[in-house]
Structures are given as structure tokens and as C-alpha cells.
Design a protein around this motif. Structure first.
Motif, short mmCIF file in Angstrom:
data_model
loop_
_atom_site.label_atom_id
_atom_site.label_comp_id
_atom_site.label_asym_id
_atom_site.label_seq_id
_atom_site.Cartn_x
_atom_site.Cartn_y
_atom_site.Cartn_z
N MET B 116 0.81 -1.21 0.00
CA MET B 116 0.00 0.00 0.00
C MET B 116 0.86 1.27 0.00
SD MET B 116 -3.33 -0.79 0.25
CE MET B 116 -4.48 0.05 1.35
N TYR B 117 0.39 2.29 -0.69
CA TYR B 117 0.92 3.65 -0.59
C TYR B 117 -0.19 4.50 0.00
CZ TYR B 117 5.26 2.77 -3.04
OH TYR B 117 6.51 2.31 -3.36
N ARG B 118 -0.06 4.84 1.27
CA ARG B 118 -1.13 5.56 1.98
C ARG B 118 -0.63 6.83 2.65
NH1 ARG B 118 -5.90 5.39 0.72
NH2 ARG B 118 -6.74 5.61 2.81
N ASP B 119 0.59 7.30 2.30
CA ASP B 119 1.07 8.55 2.89
C ASP B 119 0.54 9.73 2.08
OD1 ASP B 119 3.06 7.75 5.02
OD2 ASP B 119 3.79 6.58 3.32
N ASN B 120 0.03 10.72 2.78
CA ASN B 120 -0.40 11.96 2.15
C ASN B 120 -1.40 11.73 1.03
OD1 ASN B 120 -0.41 14.74 1.68
ND2 ASN B 120 1.32 14.65 0.28
N VAL B 121 -2.37 10.86 1.27
CA VAL B 121 -3.34 10.54 0.22
C VAL B 121 -4.55 11.45 0.29
CG1 VAL B 121 -2.63 8.16 -0.12
CG2 VAL B 121 -4.34 8.70 1.64
N ALA B 122 -5.09 11.74 -0.89
CA ALA B 122 -6.20 12.69 -1.01
C ALA B 122 -7.45 12.19 -0.30
CB ALA B 122 -6.50 12.95 -2.48
N ASP B 123 -7.73 10.89 -0.36
CA ASP B 123 -9.02 10.42 0.16
C ASP B 123 -9.18 10.69 1.65
OD1 ASP B 123 -8.54 7.58 1.60
OD2 ASP B 123 -7.28 7.64 -0.16
N THR B 147 -11.75 2.30 6.69
CA THR B 147 -10.50 3.00 6.37
C THR B 147 -10.65 4.51 6.41
OG1 THR B 147 -11.03 2.62 4.06
CG2 THR B 147 -9.30 1.26 5.00
N ALA B 148 -11.83 5.01 6.11
CA ALA B 148 -12.02 6.47 6.10
C ALA B 148 -11.98 7.05 7.51
CB ALA B 148 -13.33 6.82 5.41
N LEU B 149 -12.08 6.18 8.54
CA LEU B 149 -12.00 6.64 9.93
C LEU B 149 -10.57 6.75 10.42
CD1 LEU B 149 -14.84 4.44 11.46
CD2 LEU B 149 -14.86 6.94 11.31
N ALA B 150 -9.61 6.37 9.59
CA ALA B 150 -8.23 6.20 10.09
C ALA B 150 -7.53 7.51 10.42
CB ALA B 150 -7.41 5.39 9.09
N ASP B 175 -19.15 -1.17 6.46
CA ASP B 175 -18.23 -2.25 6.08
C ASP B 175 -16.94 -2.00 6.86
OD1 ASP B 175 -16.62 -4.13 4.96
OD2 ASP B 175 -16.67 -3.31 2.93
N LEU B 176 -16.61 -2.87 7.80
CA LEU B 176 -15.53 -2.54 8.75
C LEU B 176 -14.20 -2.28 8.03
CD1 LEU B 176 -16.34 -4.91 11.75
CD2 LEU B 176 -17.29 -2.69 11.19
N ASP B 177 -13.88 -3.09 7.04
CA ASP B 177 -12.72 -2.84 6.17
C ASP B 177 -11.52 -2.30 6.95
OD1 ASP B 177 -11.31 -2.64 3.73
OD2 ASP B 177 -11.95 -0.57 3.44
N TYR B 178 -11.05 -3.06 7.90
CA TYR B 178 -9.94 -2.61 8.76
C TYR B 178 -8.59 -2.85 8.08
CZ TYR B 178 -6.54 -2.63 12.54
OH TYR B 178 -5.43 -2.40 13.31
N ARG B 179 -7.85 -1.79 7.87
CA ARG B 179 -6.51 -1.84 7.27
C ARG B 179 -5.56 -1.18 8.24
NH1 ARG B 179 -6.97 -4.37 2.06
NH2 ARG B 179 -9.19 -4.19 1.58
N PRO B 180 -4.68 -1.92 8.86
CA PRO B 180 -3.84 -1.33 9.93
C PRO B 180 -2.90 -0.22 9.48
CG PRO B 180 -3.37 -3.70 9.60
CD PRO B 180 -4.48 -3.36 8.69
N TYR B 181 -2.56 -0.12 8.18
CA TYR B 181 -1.51 0.81 7.72
C TYR B 181 -1.61 2.21 8.31
CZ TYR B 181 -2.60 -2.54 4.04
OH TYR B 181 -2.96 -3.65 3.37
N THR B 182 -2.81 2.80 8.17
CA THR B 182 -2.92 4.22 8.46
C THR B 182 -3.33 4.54 9.89
OG1 THR B 182 -4.91 3.90 7.16
CG2 THR B 182 -3.23 5.28 6.21
#
Lengths: 336, 336, 336, 336
Positions: B116-123, B147-150, B175-182
Motif C-alpha cells: 500500500m501507498y497511503r502517505d499523504n493521500v487525497a481520500d 479505512t475512512a475513519l483512520a 463495512d468494517l474494512d480494517y486496514r492497519p496501515y494508516t
């Protein structure tokens, strides 16, 4: 009529969570701070002041917070302990954070301002896993303060404390205590204030603080009743909206509103008025008094504090409050 | 029995809020990514995939999100538009943020991972004031994704969207969609997942995702019924707990549980299974079907996606799902 | 005349320090990137390209840098090793940083742009204590690249490398390679470029890059000779100022200037021209050739790269460069 | 013998760049700070103290720095102005930064420590483009201080000031003043201290500060002569290495070393000793005195400051220094 029922058989009457900091009060007053050369150190922070106030009023009190690992942090811990407050849930930061500072400027009794140091402060580093479920389950009343919601991880610690309080039936009071310094935006503030307020039994804030919470809503007239009514559909039983010199109004879930007379004071500065009011009012509610009597008690406590140099150090005992009320009734105190 | 009732007379059947990103799928598969030399670009992100899925299933769909002001962002917007999705609430970042990326590695059908590339992302820069109350008031169903709650301000944007949905009676699926990255910590994750879940009507997650939410609680056996029951005391009507190959269980507020059979598939990779399942299931629920039939429909949609190279591009139409089910029933498809 | 004298009896002819990243080159070209659907992966980054170029030209080469602990990082390390480059000073990040990316967009041979991913990249996390004094003491020539100066701690690593090179008499070449993305301000850029350039023997940059360095100075006419002369009062012996299609000029400490003819090419894209030019030129200088001949060699190497799809992968061998020059001399290659 | 020659016909004798902050000195001393209840406010920061010292000694002085836009910042500016220091190059922050603070703790004359507030401070926000080339070209001597190198953009501002001083022949003195608080790592510190020291004419530091600079080098015996000699191959003419009570040694480029006797003092605290020493010493050097006499002058100035409660406020005039020396010579002052 009892608007709020407190649980019984608990170790603590009162627990507060949030900011612990240092006030540096100008010794030479009635001038701009540029000309103030010496400062006196006191424990500060709204929930700290309220906890000290509650302890002085004879309530068994505990604090949940975080202090810096330095001389200022140790001063705070030992002051609270000397006041009889349980500090077993006051943790010590290990990241090199500092103690928040508030330098007070008193240009005149009505022109008071604060110069805040809130970067990298220990109190905002309290973590949710450091909040003791056991302590909250053993308190009748939990006070949260808005400043602790301003940043992570303190923000999550407060939400975790709310979760524990709901689970164990601990009554929750929310002193809005909005300080723009540490918030990133007004929108962020509104979102978290609302999420927290939904879970609270007693809300206390100024008209301006409630306006801040309502920024996404439609209350164009800033109508107090509209403001209060929203929260009664969540958990709230009492909402106090403070209008400064015009006095405060307590709205209750049954649709009634309550006002109380205020007392005269020889004002030195306005700092600490809200904190001593909150302590006096909550004390009254916990005694089962009417809202009017509780509000008057808060008002008298506030008068004592604003007539003094400090906030925390000036928090009155029941004897002092009662004496102040009697002296006012005898006409011995008139406004400055 | 209808477990959830949807509002009628609304412009949109479905709105999703959250992550919009780019998948870069390995063209040469069944090897480590080190040996993959070319990648194909697709729109990605769980809520984006679900929205595309719902639109393909004929639902009038809108998206609330933020894209980078670059070629990747423009590709996403035009793809959504070509799929018939309303993008009037997809704003364009002006801070120089980039588009999130997900490079997929497919070592074998069962060994899939993502870089994943999740640094400084627009979303994650969507702001609460950019969330359209009007749009949410005009949707029957709002989907939020974990993920939008991260991070802030996207976190606050989701809470604001929840506030609008509650106000206007829009049904909410999470949809819980838990992604630990962010996320900064597991504790932070648990706090915000719980605050959001309290407000949702339909919860969908894996057993591991629900475990993450329960870290402050006592469910040592990881009992599905204990997990689900907690949320029925808040807003939830349906909680689906997914157990991978062992299938999913839908718990409902009336105390019943529902299981559905699954279908065979010639699996290329596992990515996108959850998103296509969610789209198929929610479609079924919105049609008023039984939970069993809705779950089977989701299951068939998932089979189609995991048999394909992409996620978003492979989201099926109703014809494709129905055809897949028929072919399974005729025994034409067997597991790989 | 020898403008620069290289130390002898060293393990490595050439060492480079700085950026290691991934180029993702559009496969479908002559269109905006929005319409490019597939990308091919190559090792990239200016110093990486030059090091690969030097190794292809037969020079014993080493690299000092840092890679991410992921599939992209491992691909870079193994590619360098396959090219015969010593990677004993390429360390692996342990903080979760990612590999820098550069997506190329080729709208036409003259309209090329790059979409960069430079947030939280491993190459900028190289620390001064990770720079091997031993390796630098064993190299004849050290190449530094401006992008590595953009952030701490990579910035300090480069200054530490310069310190070691000065101490051990290693010749230093500085490829300005100015990329605004990761710099905070033009002023910051100028300060560190100047501090580094003071210590270098050979400077190579475009007119625009030298202008950036001179922002605090008075060279209103952007006069090349004024620019070059400044550095001869520090350590420089050769300064090459590149003027794109109008060709390059090499200024030397003795006050002379040198120009070389260029070669025709069937241009696919302009990326990589500077890197292959630098490799060819430095190779020539290390062979003791005249500056004119070295510049022509660099020019021919550049032509080969811009006629190809990739940068690193297209770096030519001596046979390829010599063959290209001969074919140009025979008139077999004409401009596109 | 004149070790350093100063330019003549300049508007200012002395200019300093760097930290401007507030000292909050304990009023109740000889106890831990936990027990100190009141603090007195003074201007502080090593270069500020030295500038005040030079102005008191009759030198025409200017300051280059940045102050917070608050009461503390305004107090600093007006104090400097009252001391006759030119503040035309003291800019005002517009980002909401605060003024650095130093709370002093005096447990005993030999046990002194400082509690620093250095987060988000205005002085570290000075930008290179805010440094006046005109002012530096009009000063005989520029003093830089190590703390200003600790963070961007102040770090770049100092390097830009060095560039201007070199260009215009302004003599440069470097007071190492190493404070670990604001530095990210010891390696970062060493790199920038070395880059700055290369450009300076006079270096003043403690043995420990020079050790910090030499961390990448081989001086295992911490030999003063090895330390000093390195810098004479760059720009340095004088290097003073301070050994606390054992006295200081001045090394000069001609290979000689110089020691001076010290004076007795009734010590209250050790703060400010280095700053007053630097002011006295530099004053002497600028008068063309021998190094021995200059060092003794610095020593006497230091004695005066450490016998007082403050640093900046206690900086002596020439009359006070000369009187102190005479009283010492008459045996009227003995050590505490």
C-alpha cells in the motif's frame, strides 16, 4: 424533583479526566503582561480546578490524567495529593512532553487574557488504555472537559472513559471548556463535541460554546431551548447555558427551565469563575438540592474565586461558601 | 420479514463515502512481486468497489470522497462517471496530496498480499464541511467504510455523514474494512470503530475485524452472538460476521441467525471478495429479499470477482450474477 | 590537459550516493496518463541510473543508499547486484518507509512529465552514520545528487559523505538534479546546494538548476561564466552548464570553455538524457580523454537512452556507444 | 600580536544572530523547583545575552532574530531597544509560534539546571530571506550560536548569514552553545556544527561541545591541540576550549596557546557564565588587547554575572568589570 440520580456505594463521589497544567499568574496586575516582571505558580486546568473545588467541598475525589516527568509535573501531583485527591490514575509521560502553561494577563478586572503554552503537552498524551475502568466504575460522577478532546490520544482516552461510565452507570458531566488553541478547525471541534455530548447527563457551557457545537445545524436565533432540547433526545437530563453577567439558565429534560440569583463580588479577575461555578453546582446537585439552590451555591463559589489572585488555590470550602452567602445576604459585600 | 426498512422517494438508492484509490494489479502472477514487471491500473478502494458494484446491479448510486489533482485522480473521476455514478460530491484536493495506491501480489490463489501507498493521500483529506447533507438526505442507503475513519479530517467527515444520515433517516451500512496501515494504534482504532458502529443499521465484518473492535471488552471466546448483541442495543438491525471459507452468519435484532450456502469458484485471487459480497448482499436487502437469498447473491457476486484479474472492473451485473448462480446449479462450475 | 586527477589503487572506480527508486513507465504512450492502462517497472533515480551506466561502461561501481523493506526495495537491490554493482552500503529501512515512485507520462517525444510519490520514502532516510568511510576511501570518484539533499537525515548523510571524500582525496562530482517536490522552499534549496557545491570538483547542471542556486546572488544576466567562476574559488575544477538542445558548455578552472558537437536521435522521450550524459561524460574524464571527447561520449550515450522506453535498462555499454557514434558518422541515424 | 583583524568604518561593532527567549528565574532558590513558587522574567538566550553584554561594554550592537507576536516577544524587543541594540532585523513571527522559555532551578550554587520550553518557538523560525545582507556587511563581527542551527529554517538562516559575512569580510565568532533539546540526533548535530565551524574565525566552546563535533573523527584522547588544529586548516584563527573550573585555553593559528588567570567570585548560580565570558573576551579582542588580557576580562565579566540572580540583566559595563578586577587585585573578593 431529582433530575439526575447518582449511583450509591461507590468509593469516589467524583472523578475528573483531562487537563492538568500550571498557571503562572501575574503578580503585578492592572497592566499589560509586557510590564509584569514576576509570576506565581499554581496548579491549573479546568478539570483540575473543579476536582480541587470538589475535594475542598468535602467530596471524595480522584483524577485521571497525565503529567510531564519534570518539576512542574511533580508539583502538580503533590499538590493534588495534599488536597486529598486520589492520583493513582495520574500517569507520568515518558516521551519528553512538557507541562502546559497559562500565563495570565490582568489589565483590569474585566480585561483578562491568557498566553497559553500547549505544544507537546503531557496532558494531551493520556491514552485510552491508561484510563482505569475500575476507577470509573467506583465513581458516582465523572467530569469530562472539552480541552481533552482536542488531540489524540487524549481524545480517545475521553471517549473510552465515556464508554466505561455508560457501562457502569456513572453519571457524566461535560464542561465544554472550549479553547481554540489546540484544535485544528472549528468543524473538527463541532464533530467531537457532539459525539461526546450525546453520551453525557449534564452539559455546562457558555452560549458561545454551544454555538460552536451547533455550527452544522440550524439554530439561527441561537435559541437556548432549541440548543438544550437536542440533547434531551440523547442522554442529557440537565443543560446549563451560561450568559456571563446575565446569569445562567438550567434546562431540564422535563421541559422546565431554572434560573438563580447571583451574588455581588469585588472582582480581581474573571479566571476560574466557570470552574468554581461548576464545582459548587455539581456539589449541590449531588446533595439532592434543587437546581436553583445548586446554581446559587455555584455562583457564590465563583464570587470567592474571582475575588482572589488564583484559581485552584482559591477554591472554597463549604464553610467559606456558606459564609459568603450569609455576608451577601447581610449586605456586607457589594459589587466592585 | 423485513429487518431494515428503507426510505422511499429518494434520488439515490445508494451512496458511499470514503476511499477512492488505484489498484495496480500484477500482470504476471503466481510469483512474488519482485518478479512482476508490469502492472495494470484499476479504480480501487473498498467503498469505490461497492459503489461500482451497486451501480452495475442497477442501483442509482452516488459517491462522497476526495481525489488528487493529478492524472490518477482524474482517471478515478471519469471511471466513476462512465459507470453512471454521481460524482458531484467528489471534491478535488488542492494541497498536493497523491492518490492512494495498492500494488497487488498474487503468489498463488491463496497467497495474495498488497503493498500500500497511503502517505499523504487525497481520500483521507475529505473534510466534514465537504460532506453534502442534501445528497445524504436524498439517498436510501449510506455505506461507510472503516479505512475512512483512520485519519483526520476524513474521520470527522464520516462522523458528520453519520449525523446527517441519522437526521434524515437514511439507512447506514458499515463495512468494517480494517486496514492497519494508516492507524496509529489498535486502541485508537477500537475507539472510533465503536463510536461509528453505534450509529449504524447494518454491520459487515470479519471475525478478526470485530475482535479488533472488542479489544476493551470481555468476549474472551470471540462469541459471534455476544458480538452482535452488543450492537442491537444501539442502532443495529443486522450484523454479518464473516468467517472466510466457513461462510458468513447474519445476526438480526430479533435474536435469529441466518446462514446461506456458498458457490464454487475458479479462484485467481481473493482480493475484492468482500466488496462484491457487500454489493450483492446490500442489493438483495434493498430488494426486500430474505437475508438468506441476499447472502447467496453476495456470495455469487464474490465468486465472479475472485475468478477475475481485477476488483472494480469485474463487478457483475444482475444478469451475470443470475447466470453464475444458474451455472452453479447446473454443476457447470466447480471449485479450482 | 588533465583538469582533474583521480587517485589510483582503489577498489572502486565509482561510487554514487542517494536516490534509489522505481520508475513505472507508461506502456501505451503518446497520450495523457489518464488513458495509460499498463506500466512497466524499472529501477530509477538519477544516481542509480548513473551508477548503472558506469557499471555498463565497465567501471567498478558501488552504491550508498537505503531501500524499503518490501518487494520494490528487494527488486532494486537484486537489479543492482545483477548489474555488478556493490550493494554492501545499501541499507534496508526498518521504519515502514516505502520506495519512491515515478510514473512517467509521455504525451509526445517533447511533452514528458512525471508523477512522483515521494512521501515517507526510504531513500531519504539514509543516516550519516550509515555512510561507510571505508567505501568512500576506496573509490576514485564519488557522485552526489541534489535530490538526496532535500530532507533529513539523507541531507546529513550526503554532507558526511562529502567530509569523508575530502578527507581521503576522493574526487567528487555533483549532479544538481533539482526536483522541487521534496524541498520546503527555494531558499532552503539554495542554501544546501551551495554548501555542497563548495566541496565538489565537478559540477553538472542545467542553466535553470544553477539559477536556483544563485537566488541570493547577483547574476542578473544568468551569465554562465559568472556562475562557473564562483565555484573555482572553492573546490571546483570543471563546471558543466547544460542548455538543452543548444548543447552544453564545460568551464574549467584555467578559464577556458569547451563545447562538443551532439548527435541525432529518434527520440521516444526525454527522461534519462541527463543521467546517461553524466555517465558517459564522467567515464570519459576518468579515461583521461579531453573534455570535448568526454562530452561527445556522454551525448551519444544520452541519444541511446532517449531512443528507448526505459532509463536504467537502456544505459549503454562502451560497444553500444561506439557503435552509435560510428553509425552517426556514417549518416545512418537522423533526428526524428 | 593581532590574531584577527577586524574591518573598519562599519556602522556596527557587533551583530549576533539566533535565539531570543525568556528566562524565568526562581526567586526562592537553594531548593528544588517543585518548591519554587515565584519566578522573575528576564530576556535570555545565549546570543541575546552576549549582545546585551557587548552593548553594555559600549559596542554598537545589532541583533538578527525572530520573536513571537505576543507579550513575551514584545517584552524582548523593547528590552533590547532600551539597551541600545538595533532591532531592525528582529522580525515578528506570523504563524502563532511562542517564545522559548527557560525556567531555572538553583538547588545550590553548583547544582543548577534548566527546564526548557522549545516546542514551536519563534526564534527557530527565522528564515534565510529575512537575514539582512546589508546589516552583516555593516558589522565588524558576527556572532552565531549553535542553538540556532538546531532546526529549519533557522539553520538555513545561519548558513546564509555566514555566506554574507564571508562575502563582506565580516569576522565570524561561533559560540558552540550546544543544547541537546531541539536536535534530532547527535550525528545531525555534528554534521551542521562542522559545516558552520569551517567558516568561522573564532570558535568558543567547552571540551564536551568540541567532543560532540568530533564524533565522526578520531581524537580518542580528546586532545585540545588536535581539536583546535583541525579548524586552522579552514578559516579559524582562534579556538577557545573551556574546561570549567580548570580554566580556558586559547589556541591560535600560529601554533601557540594562551591561558589566563581567573578571579574569585561569590557564586549564586552558574548560568550566564559562558555568555558573559564571551562578551568580555570578544570585547577585548576587538580592542586589540592580547588574548591573555581579553580572557581575563571575560573571566571578570563572568564572575559578576554568576554572583547575580539574572544573566542578561547582570551583564556588566566596562566600569563594573574594571572595578571588579581592581577589587580582586586588592583581595576584597574571595571565593564563596
Amino acid at each position: 424533583m431529582q433530575h439526575v440520580t447518582f449511583p450509591t456505594s461507590r468509593t469516589f463521589d467524583f472523578a475528573a479526566i483531562g487537563r492538568l497544567c500550571i498557571d503562572l499568574n501575574a503578580n503585578e496586575i492592572n497592566r499589560p503582561m509586557e510590564e509584569t516582571m514576576t509570576f506565581t505558580k499554581y496548579v491549573g486546568g479546568s478539570p483540575a480546578n473543579i476536582a480541587i473545588g470538589m475535594s475542598r467541598l468535602g467530596q471524595k475525589t480522584a483524577f485521571i490524567g497525565k503529567i510531564a516527568n519534570d518539576q512542574m509535573g511533580r508539583f502538580i501531583a503533590s499538590y493534588l495529593q495534599r488536597e486529598g485527591i486520589d492520583t493513582s490514575s495520574v500517569t507520568v509521560d515518558d516521551t519528553g512532553a512538557v507541562t502546559g502553561l497559562a500565563f495570565t494577563e490582568i489589565k483590569s478586572p474585566s480585561e483578562c487574557s491568557i498566553l497559553m503554552y500547549r505544544d507537546n503537552v503531557a496532558d494531551l498524551l493520556l491514552k485510552p488504555e491508561e484510563v482505569s475502568e475500575e476507577l470509573i466504575s467506583q465513581a458516582k460522577l465523572l467530569l469530562i472537559s472539552g480541552t481533552a478532546l482536542a488531540q489524540s490520544p487524549s481524545r480517545e482516552a475521553v471517549f473510552q472513559a465515556l464508554e466505561y461510565a455508560k457501562k457502569h452507570g456513572t453519571v457524566i458531566a461535560f464542561d465544554l471548556d472550549y479553547r481554540p488553541y489546540t484544535w485544528k478547525s472549528a468543524e473538527e471541534t463541532a464533530v467531537y463535541y457532539n459525539l461526546a455530548a450525546e453520551k453525557c447527563d449534564i452539559l455546562i457551557g457558555t452560549r458561545e460554546e454551544f454555538d460552536q457545537m451547533e455550527m452544522f445545524e440550524s439554530n439561527p436565533e441561537h435559541d437556548d431551548r432549541v440548543t438544550a432540547t437536542k440533547w434531551f433526545s440523547y442522554s442529557a437530563k440537565i443543560a446549563i447555558i451560561k450568559h456571563g453577567k446575565e446569569g445562567s439558565i438550567a434546562y431540564t429534560k422535563d421541559g422546565s427551565e431554572h434560573r438563580a440569583k447571583s451574588y455581588p463580588a469585588k472582582v480581581i479577575k474573571t479566571f476560574g469563575a466557570g470552574d468554581s461555578y461548576a464545582a459548587g453546582f455539581l456539589y449541590g446537585v449531588m446533595q439532592g438540592w434543587t437546581l436553583e439552590k445548586s446554581m446559587e451555591y455555584g455562583s457564590a463559589a465563583a464570587c470567592i474565586v474571582i475575588s482572589s489572585h488564583s484559581c485552584s488555590d482559591a477554591m472554597p470550602t463549604t464553610e467559606q461558601v456558606e459564609d459568603y452567602i450569609k455576608r451577601c445576604e447581610r449586605g456586607e459585600i457589594t459589587a466592585s
